[in-house]
Design an enzyme around this catalytic site. Sequence first.
Site, PDB file in Angstrom:
ATOM      1  N   HIS A 142     -57.368 -17.407  -2.940  1.00  0.00           N
ATOM      2  CA  HIS A 142     -57.727 -16.492  -1.849  1.00  0.00           C
ATOM      3  C   HIS A 142     -58.873 -15.581  -2.303  1.00  0.00           C
ATOM      4  O   HIS A 142     -58.679 -14.378  -2.440  1.00  0.00           O
ATOM      5  CB  HIS A 142     -56.519 -15.628  -1.464  1.00  0.00           C
ATOM      6  CG  HIS A 142     -55.371 -16.367  -0.853  1.00  0.00           C
ATOM      7  ND1 HIS A 142     -54.162 -15.765  -0.548  1.00  0.00           N
ATOM      8  CD2 HIS A 142     -55.244 -17.671  -0.476  1.00  0.00           C
ATOM      9  CE1 HIS A 142     -53.340 -16.648  -0.008  1.00  0.00           C
ATOM     10  NE2 HIS A 142     -53.960 -17.830   0.035  1.00  0.00           N
ATOM     11  N   GLU A 170     -78.984 -22.400  -8.999  1.00  0.00           N
ATOM     12  CA  GLU A 170     -78.293 -23.561  -9.570  1.00  0.00           C
ATOM     13  C   GLU A 170     -77.038 -23.976  -8.798  1.00  0.00           C
ATOM     14  O   GLU A 170     -76.373 -24.942  -9.171  1.00  0.00           O
ATOM     15  CB  GLU A 170     -78.000 -23.305 -11.055  1.00  0.00           C
ATOM     16  CG  GLU A 170     -79.317 -23.333 -11.820  1.00  0.00           C
ATOM     17  CD  GLU A 170     -79.196 -23.024 -13.289  1.00  0.00           C
ATOM     18  OE1 GLU A 170     -78.165 -22.483 -13.699  1.00  0.00           O
ATOM     19  OE2 GLU A 170     -80.158 -23.314 -14.013  1.00  0.00           O
TER      20      GLU A 170
END
Length: 272
Positions: A142, A170
């Site tokens: 979560h 990246e």
Amino acid sequence: MDILNAPFMESFKRLTSDAFKKGWHERNGGNLTYRVPAEEVESVKESLHPAEQWQPIGNTVPDLAGEYFLVTGSGKYMRNVEIAPEKNVALIEIDAKGENYAIRWGLVDGGRPTSELPTHLAAHELKKKMTNGKNRIIYHAHPTNLIALTFVLPLEDKAFTRELWEMATEDPVIFPEGIGVVPWMVPGGKEIADASVKLMEKYRVVVWSHHGLFVCGDDFDEAFGLMDTVEKAAEICVKVLSMGGKKQTIPRDGFIQLAKDFNIDLNTELLD
Ligand code: 13P
Ligand code: ZN
């Protein structure tokens, strides 16, 4: 060997405690499952008790018949796994039809495997097939910023992927396939399992709207790293939106160039 001393138990504990410290696991939020290789099951067999009761999985996973999984318990707290794995984790065995499971170790004070077991096992079955058996981890957390974004970004694969790819140069290298988005659904059932697994055919990261994130990995590092990378991108995105939104970003051609230079198979369908 005692299962408590097994290297895979160390890795399982390290992920759960690191992830709790990241703030991704309030109360019993999130769950982790590891498909244990046969030789690792064999190495801890002295710790296992016979299967006492077979319980329905809530899904059918014939390609996982006879497999063993180390799984977090339903309602158990990630932060407690490290201090008492035997109370918070179970080693389960899947029956010959892939319809039932039995606890072979753990959950000594009672309890059952995570309520997300149907989704985890369906994803394991798919990824086992797709990766020739290499994928061993399914992980749900979560993470705060990612959940926050599901209230603001369109709940579409393309919007989420493009936005998060842009947040760190990246990132497209880490999740070149992109990100799938499941609309809001009641957790724990077959409906969310089916929707997630359908997206897992294309992706390794699936957003559960207004709930959390669901990822896979060949090993613990890969699954944790994927969760961490996506959540960090989400955090940058929240900061950018809070500062008034983007004034500049990585251009479309930049992604194409990056894919070429890093030799990655970027899912260009998700670029405009
Ligand atoms: P469990 O405690 O049953 O694993 O449920 C936690 C959760 O995050 C459900 O989505
Ligand atoms: Zn959850």
